[in-house]
Design a protein around this motif. Structure first.
Motif, PDB file in Angstrom:
ATOM      1  N   GLY A  70      -5.961 -11.752   3.444  1.00 42.47           N
ATOM      2  CA  GLY A  70      -5.361 -11.753   2.104  1.00 42.47           C
ATOM      3  C   GLY A  70      -4.810 -10.399   1.721  1.00 42.47           C
ATOM      4  O   GLY A  70      -4.012 -10.275   0.804  1.00 42.47           O
ATOM      5  N   SER A  71      -5.234  -9.370   2.448  1.00 46.32           N
ATOM      6  CA  SER A  71      -4.792  -8.006   2.181  1.00 46.32           C
ATOM      7  C   SER A  71      -4.861  -7.232   3.494  1.00 46.32           C
ATOM      8  O   SER A  71      -5.814  -6.514   3.763  1.00 46.32           O
ATOM      9  CB  SER A  71      -5.700  -7.368   1.121  1.00 46.32           C
ATOM     10  OG  SER A  71      -5.227  -6.101   0.780  1.00 46.32           O
ATOM     11  N   THR A  72      -3.842  -7.395   4.316  1.00 45.86           N
ATOM     12  CA  THR A  72      -3.822  -6.836   5.662  1.00 45.86           C
ATOM     13  C   THR A  72      -3.367  -5.377   5.632  1.00 45.86           C
ATOM     14  O   THR A  72      -2.312  -5.061   5.078  1.00 45.86           O
ATOM     15  CB  THR A  72      -2.869  -7.659   6.552  1.00 45.86           C
ATOM     16  OG1 THR A  72      -3.270  -9.026   6.508  1.00 45.86           O
ATOM     17  CG2 THR A  72      -2.885  -7.162   7.981  1.00 45.86           C
ATOM     18  N   LYS A  73      -4.158  -4.497   6.256  1.00 47.72           N
ATOM     19  CA  LYS A  73      -3.794  -3.084   6.330  1.00 47.72           C
ATOM     20  C   LYS A  73      -2.677  -2.895   7.349  1.00 47.72           C
ATOM     21  O   LYS A  73      -2.671  -3.529   8.401  1.00 47.72           O
ATOM     22  CB  LYS A  73      -4.997  -2.241   6.729  1.00 47.72           C
ATOM     23  CG  LYS A  73      -6.053  -2.181   5.652  1.00 47.72           C
ATOM     24  CD  LYS A  73      -7.209  -1.303   6.073  1.00 47.72           C
ATOM     25  CE  LYS A  73      -8.247  -1.263   4.969  1.00 47.72           C
ATOM     26  NZ  LYS A  73      -9.372  -0.385   5.328  1.00 47.72           N
ATOM     27  N   ALA A  74      -1.733  -2.016   7.006  1.00 42.31           N
ATOM     28  CA  ALA A  74      -0.592  -1.746   7.883  1.00 42.31           C
ATOM     29  C   ALA A  74      -0.030  -0.368   7.575  1.00 42.31           C
ATOM     30  O   ALA A  74      -0.482   0.306   6.643  1.00 42.31           O
ATOM     31  CB  ALA A  74       0.488  -2.809   7.672  1.00 42.31           C
ATOM     32  N   VAL A  75       0.953   0.012   8.352  1.00 39.83           N
ATOM     33  CA  VAL A  75       1.692   1.257   8.108  1.00 39.83           C
ATOM     34  C   VAL A  75       3.135   0.874   7.800  1.00 39.83           C
ATOM     35  O   VAL A  75       3.777   0.155   8.572  1.00 39.83           O
ATOM     36  CB  VAL A  75       1.633   2.198   9.336  1.00 39.83           C
ATOM     37  CG1 VAL A  75       2.506   3.424   9.107  1.00 39.83           C
ATOM     38  CG2 VAL A  75       0.192   2.598   9.634  1.00 39.83           C
ATOM     39  N   LEU A  76       3.611   1.332   6.657  1.00 41.84           N
ATOM     40  CA  LEU A  76       4.994   1.098   6.249  1.00 41.84           C
ATOM     41  C   LEU A  76       5.860   2.186   6.863  1.00 41.84           C
ATOM     42  O   LEU A  76       5.540   3.376   6.775  1.00 41.84           O
ATOM     43  CB  LEU A  76       5.110   1.130   4.728  1.00 41.84           C
ATOM     44  CG  LEU A  76       6.446   0.689   4.136  1.00 41.84           C
ATOM     45  CD1 LEU A  76       6.619  -0.819   4.280  1.00 41.84           C
ATOM     46  CD2 LEU A  76       6.531   1.078   2.663  1.00 41.84           C
ATOM     47  N   THR A  77       6.934   1.780   7.520  1.00 37.98           N
ATOM     48  CA  THR A  77       7.927   2.720   8.038  1.00 37.98           C
ATOM     49  C   THR A  77       9.268   2.357   7.425  1.00 37.98           C
ATOM     50  O   THR A  77       9.406   1.313   6.784  1.00 37.98           O
ATOM     51  CB  THR A  77       7.994   2.676   9.582  1.00 37.98           C
ATOM     52  OG1 THR A  77       8.251   1.334  10.009  1.00 37.98           O
ATOM     53  CG2 THR A  77       6.698   3.178  10.204  1.00 37.98           C
ATOM     54  N   ILE A  78      10.239   3.216   7.609  1.00 36.66           N
ATOM     55  CA  ILE A  78      11.551   2.982   6.990  1.00 36.66           C
ATOM     56  C   ILE A  78      12.591   2.665   8.059  1.00 36.66           C
ATOM     57  O   ILE A  78      12.577   3.236   9.151  1.00 36.66           O
ATOM     58  CB  ILE A  78      11.981   4.187   6.119  1.00 36.66           C
ATOM     59  CG1 ILE A  78      13.250   3.846   5.341  1.00 36.66           C
ATOM     60  CG2 ILE A  78      12.102   5.448   6.948  1.00 36.66           C
ATOM     61  CD1 ILE A  78      13.533   4.797   4.197  1.00 36.66           C
ATOM     62  N   ASN A  79      13.467   1.730   7.734  1.00 36.11           N
ATOM     63  CA  ASN A  79      14.477   1.268   8.672  1.00 36.11           C
ATOM     64  C   ASN A  79      15.732   0.888   7.897  1.00 36.11           C
ATOM     65  O   ASN A  79      15.648   0.372   6.788  1.00 36.11           O
ATOM     66  CB  ASN A  79      13.934   0.042   9.417  1.00 36.11           C
ATOM     67  CG  ASN A  79      14.864  -0.448  10.497  1.00 36.11           C
ATOM     68  OD1 ASN A  79      15.352   0.312  11.304  1.00 36.11           O
ATOM     69  ND2 ASN A  79      15.101  -1.745  10.515  1.00 36.11           N
ATOM     70  N   SER A  80      16.865   1.133   8.503  1.00 35.50           N
ATOM     71  CA  SER A  80      18.113   0.647   7.931  1.00 35.50           C
ATOM     72  C   SER A  80      18.497  -0.632   8.659  1.00 35.50           C
ATOM     73  O   SER A  80      18.594  -0.656   9.885  1.00 35.50           O
ATOM     74  CB  SER A  80      19.233   1.677   8.084  1.00 35.50           C
ATOM     75  OG  SER A  80      20.444   1.111   7.619  1.00 35.50           O
ATOM     76  N   PHE A  81      18.699  -1.685   7.905  1.00 33.83           N
ATOM     77  CA  PHE A  81      19.105  -2.968   8.461  1.00 33.83           C
ATOM     78  C   PHE A  81      20.622  -3.158   8.359  1.00 33.83           C
ATOM     79  O   PHE A  81      21.132  -4.228   8.641  1.00 33.83           O
ATOM     80  CB  PHE A  81      18.379  -4.110   7.724  1.00 33.83           C
ATOM     81  CG  PHE A  81      16.882  -4.089   7.920  1.00 33.83           C
ATOM     82  CD1 PHE A  81      16.285  -4.860   8.903  1.00 33.83           C
ATOM     83  CD2 PHE A  81      16.073  -3.286   7.131  1.00 33.83           C
ATOM     84  CE1 PHE A  81      14.915  -4.849   9.098  1.00 33.83           C
ATOM     85  CE2 PHE A  81      14.695  -3.268   7.315  1.00 33.83           C
ATOM     86  CZ  PHE A  81      14.112  -4.048   8.297  1.00 33.83           C
ATOM     87  N   GLU A  82      21.329  -2.088   7.943  1.00 40.10           N
ATOM     88  CA  GLU A  82      22.776  -2.148   7.804  1.00 40.10           C
ATOM     89  C   GLU A  82      23.455  -1.944   9.154  1.00 40.10           C
ATOM     90  O   GLU A  82      22.878  -1.349  10.075  1.00 40.10           O
ATOM     91  CB  GLU A  82      23.258  -1.077   6.821  1.00 40.10           C
ATOM     92  CG  GLU A  82      22.805  -1.341   5.398  1.00 40.10           C
ATOM     93  CD  GLU A  82      23.354  -0.342   4.393  1.00 40.10           C
ATOM     94  OE1 GLU A  82      23.908   0.703   4.795  1.00 40.10           O
ATOM     95  OE2 GLU A  82      23.235  -0.616   3.185  1.00 40.10           O
ATOM     96  N   LYS A  83      24.690  -2.419   9.269  1.00 46.81           N
ATOM     97  CA  LYS A  83      25.474  -2.194  10.483  1.00 46.81           C
ATOM     98  C   LYS A  83      25.630  -0.688  10.683  1.00 46.81           C
ATOM     99  O   LYS A  83      25.965   0.044   9.754  1.00 46.81           O
ATOM    100  CB  LYS A  83      26.845  -2.867  10.358  1.00 46.81           C
ATOM    101  CG  LYS A  83      27.617  -2.813  11.657  1.00 46.81           C
ATOM    102  CD  LYS A  83      28.863  -3.674  11.622  1.00 46.81           C
ATOM    103  CE  LYS A  83      29.491  -3.638  13.001  1.00 46.81           C
ATOM    104  NZ  LYS A  83      30.383  -4.726  13.233  1.00 46.81           N
ATOM    105  N   GLY A  84      25.335  -0.222  11.889  1.00 48.56           N
ATOM    106  CA  GLY A  84      25.400   1.200  12.195  1.00 48.56           C
ATOM    107  C   GLY A  84      24.124   1.954  11.859  1.00 48.56           C
ATOM    108  O   GLY A  84      24.010   3.131  12.147  1.00 48.56           O
ATOM    109  N   GLY A  85      23.144   1.265  11.231  1.00 51.21           N
ATOM    110  CA  GLY A  85      21.879   1.904  10.877  1.00 51.21           C
ATOM    111  C   GLY A  85      20.946   2.003  12.071  1.00 51.21           C
ATOM    112  O   GLY A  85      21.230   1.492  13.162  1.00 51.21           O
ATOM    113  N   ASP A  86      19.797   2.637  11.861  1.00 54.44           N
ATOM    114  CA  ASP A  86      18.868   2.853  12.961  1.00 54.44           C
ATOM    115  C   ASP A  86      18.167   1.574  13.421  1.00 54.44           C
ATOM    116  O   ASP A  86      17.469   1.585  14.430  1.00 54.44           O
ATOM    117  CB  ASP A  86      17.842   3.943  12.630  1.00 54.44           C
ATOM    118  CG  ASP A  86      16.970   3.632  11.433  1.00 54.44           C
ATOM    119  OD1 ASP A  86      17.424   2.895  10.535  1.00 54.44           O
ATOM    120  OD2 ASP A  86      15.841   4.149  11.376  1.00 54.44           O
ATOM    121  N   GLY A  87      18.374   0.485  12.708  1.00 52.27           N
ATOM    122  CA  GLY A  87      17.805  -0.798  13.141  1.00 52.27           C
ATOM    123  C   GLY A  87      18.521  -1.383  14.348  1.00 52.27           C
ATOM    124  O   GLY A  87      18.010  -2.289  15.000  1.00 52.27           O
TER     125      GLY A  87
END
Length: 187
Positions: A70-87
């Protein structure tokens, strides 16, 4: 004397049940490893301080993620989902790019679960706030260090890779974006 031994027995049982339950929730060991390759010049997008694979470095791979609760521990990271982004490529779930101003996430392979969470919402909580975000992609924990993965290492098994909109909604100052301990749950 009987009540003391009964109390001690109950305490021992409770301790063992809690101890083994916690161990079970954490059990997700590496399933393999890959050896890093040096990216060709200009082939690793370092937007959002993304890591590039290092020649000869060993990276663990995972087919699993910690158990979802119900409350899973995780690590939030940042990503660009835009064309040309780091995704990199379009999102796995819908083969589309997504604006950085839209709250979307990619989940580690085990949580992505073969796409079973695709286009479903999750709730991400941290910093005293919560935000609803749509799952649009997998943060691949089984592969990396190749062109398909923008020459980035495999994701750890406990990652929620989020757009800038998620970070903003959580009220995290921009100079603190990168990694953040969070909890998440299916919405």
């Amino acid at each position: 004397m009987k009540s003391l031994s009964l109390g001690a027995l109950l305490f021992a049982l409770l301790f063992l049940a809690t101890h083994f339950s916690e161990a079970r929730h954490q059990a997700c060991n590496p399933s393999g490893k890959i050896i890093g390759k040096k990216p060709p010049p200009g082939q690793c997008n370092k937007e959002n301080d993304s890591d590039c694979c290092k020649q000869g470095k060993t990276y663990p791979t995972y087919k699993c993620s910690p158990l979802v609760s119900g409350s899973t521990k995780a690590v939030l990271t940042i990503n660009s989902f835009e064309k040309g982004g780091d995704g990199g490529a379009p999102s796995e779930c819908d083969n589309k790019y997504h604006s950085d101003n839209t709250p979307v996430v990619a989940l580690s392979t085990g949580w992505y679960s073969g796409g079973s969470r695709c286009l479903n919402n999750i709730t991400v909580s941290a910093n005293g706030r919560s935000v609803t975000a749509m799952v649009v992609d997998e943060c691949d924990s089984t592969m990396g260090c190749d062109d398909d993965h923008d020459y980035q290492p495999p994701c750890p098994n406990n990652i929620v890779d989020a757009s800038k909109a998620v970070w903003k909604a959580l009220g995290v100052p921009e100079d603190n974006w990168g990694e953040l301990d969070i909890t998440w749950s299916d919405a």
